[in-house]
Scaffold this motif. Structure first.
Motif, short mmCIF file in Angstrom:
data_model
loop_
_atom_site.label_atom_id
_atom_site.label_comp_id
_atom_site.label_asym_id
_atom_site.label_seq_id
_atom_site.Cartn_x
_atom_site.Cartn_y
_atom_site.Cartn_z
N ASP A 46 27.12 11.84 -62.92
CA ASP A 46 26.28 10.64 -63.00
C ASP A 46 25.69 10.44 -64.38
OD1 ASP A 46 26.73 10.38 -60.21
OD2 ASP A 46 25.00 11.65 -59.79
N MET A 47 26.53 10.47 -65.41
CA MET A 47 26.03 10.43 -66.78
C MET A 47 25.30 9.14 -67.14
SD MET A 47 26.39 13.38 -67.88
CE MET A 47 25.88 13.10 -69.55
N LYS A 48 25.50 8.08 -66.38
CA LYS A 48 24.76 6.85 -66.67
C LYS A 48 23.32 6.94 -66.19
CE LYS A 48 28.64 3.76 -66.97
NZ LYS A 48 29.20 2.47 -66.68
N ASP A 49 23.06 7.81 -65.21
CA ASP A 49 21.71 7.99 -64.68
C ASP A 49 21.59 9.41 -64.10
OD1 ASP A 49 19.11 7.47 -63.95
OD2 ASP A 49 19.65 6.34 -62.15
N PRO A 50 21.56 10.42 -64.94
CA PRO A 50 21.61 11.81 -64.47
C PRO A 50 20.27 12.40 -64.03
CG PRO A 50 21.59 11.82 -66.84
CD PRO A 50 21.63 10.36 -66.41
N LEU A 51 19.17 11.70 -64.24
CA LEU A 51 17.85 12.29 -64.05
C LEU A 51 17.62 12.84 -62.64
CD1 LEU A 51 15.22 13.04 -65.38
CD2 LEU A 51 14.34 10.79 -64.79
N ALA A 52 18.01 12.13 -61.62
CA ALA A 52 17.79 12.60 -60.24
C ALA A 52 18.55 13.90 -59.98
CB ALA A 52 18.20 11.53 -59.23
N GLY A 53 19.79 13.98 -60.41
CA GLY A 53 20.59 15.20 -60.22
C GLY A 53 20.05 16.37 -61.02
N ILE A 54 19.60 16.11 -62.23
CA ILE A 54 19.00 17.15 -63.05
C ILE A 54 17.71 17.66 -62.40
CG2 ILE A 54 17.87 17.63 -65.26
CD1 ILE A 54 19.92 15.64 -66.50
N ALA A 55 16.88 16.75 -61.93
CA ALA A 55 15.63 17.13 -61.28
C ALA A 55 15.89 17.95 -60.01
CB ALA A 55 14.80 15.89 -60.95
N GLU A 56 16.86 17.53 -59.21
CA GLU A 56 17.20 18.27 -58.00
C GLU A 56 17.69 19.68 -58.35
OE1 GLU A 56 20.63 18.29 -54.57
OE2 GLU A 56 19.90 16.34 -55.23
N SER A 57 18.55 19.77 -59.34
CA SER A 57 19.11 21.06 -59.73
C SER A 57 18.04 21.99 -60.30
CB SER A 57 20.23 20.86 -60.75
OG SER A 57 21.31 20.17 -60.17
N ALA A 58 17.19 21.46 -61.16
CA ALA A 58 16.12 22.27 -61.76
C ALA A 58 15.14 22.73 -60.68
CB ALA A 58 15.40 21.48 -62.84
N GLY A 59 14.77 21.84 -59.78
CA GLY A 59 13.87 22.20 -58.70
C GLY A 59 14.46 23.26 -57.78
N TYR A 60 15.73 23.12 -57.48
CA TYR A 60 16.41 24.11 -56.64
C TYR A 60 16.42 25.47 -57.32
CZ TYR A 60 20.15 26.59 -54.23
OH TYR A 60 20.88 27.54 -53.57
N PHE A 61 16.78 25.50 -58.59
CA PHE A 61 16.83 26.77 -59.31
C PHE A 61 15.45 27.43 -59.37
CE2 PHE A 61 16.90 29.44 -63.15
CZ PHE A 61 17.93 30.28 -62.80
N ARG A 62 14.43 26.66 -59.66
CA ARG A 62 13.07 27.20 -59.69
C ARG A 62 12.67 27.76 -58.34
NH1 ARG A 62 11.08 22.19 -63.06
NH2 ARG A 62 11.44 22.98 -65.16
N GLY A 63 13.04 27.07 -57.27
CA GLY A 63 12.74 27.55 -55.93
C GLY A 63 13.45 28.85 -55.61
N VAL A 64 14.72 28.96 -55.99
CA VAL A 64 15.48 30.18 -55.77
C VAL A 64 14.85 31.33 -56.55
CG1 VAL A 64 17.69 31.34 -56.18
CG2 VAL A 64 17.66 29.04 -55.19
#
Length: 70
Positions: A46-64
């Protein structure tokens, strides 16, 4: 870090929590070897609007990390 939809040529980048790579096991391994370095997120979806995917991924990693490293 990045995750993919399948371990094959057809695999595509996806959010960290949605792919085939076992991120909790990866983090446990980093803890076991006392890894002191940095982990960076790589996200090519989603390179035209990657923010949601980046936020989900970062949040998931922090949670793990929070769960595994307690």
């Amino acid at each position: 870090l990045k995750n993919i939809t399948e371990a094959a040529d057809a695999g595509r980048t996806t959010e960290l929590s949605r792919g085939v790579i076992d991120i909790p096991t990866f983090v446990k391994t980093l803890k076991e070897i006392n890894y002191q370095g940095v982990c960076s997120l790589e996200f090519e979806k989603d390179m035209k609007d990657p923010l949601a995917g980046i936020a989900e991924s970062a949040g998931y990693f922090r949670g793990v990390v929070d769960v595994v490293c307690k």
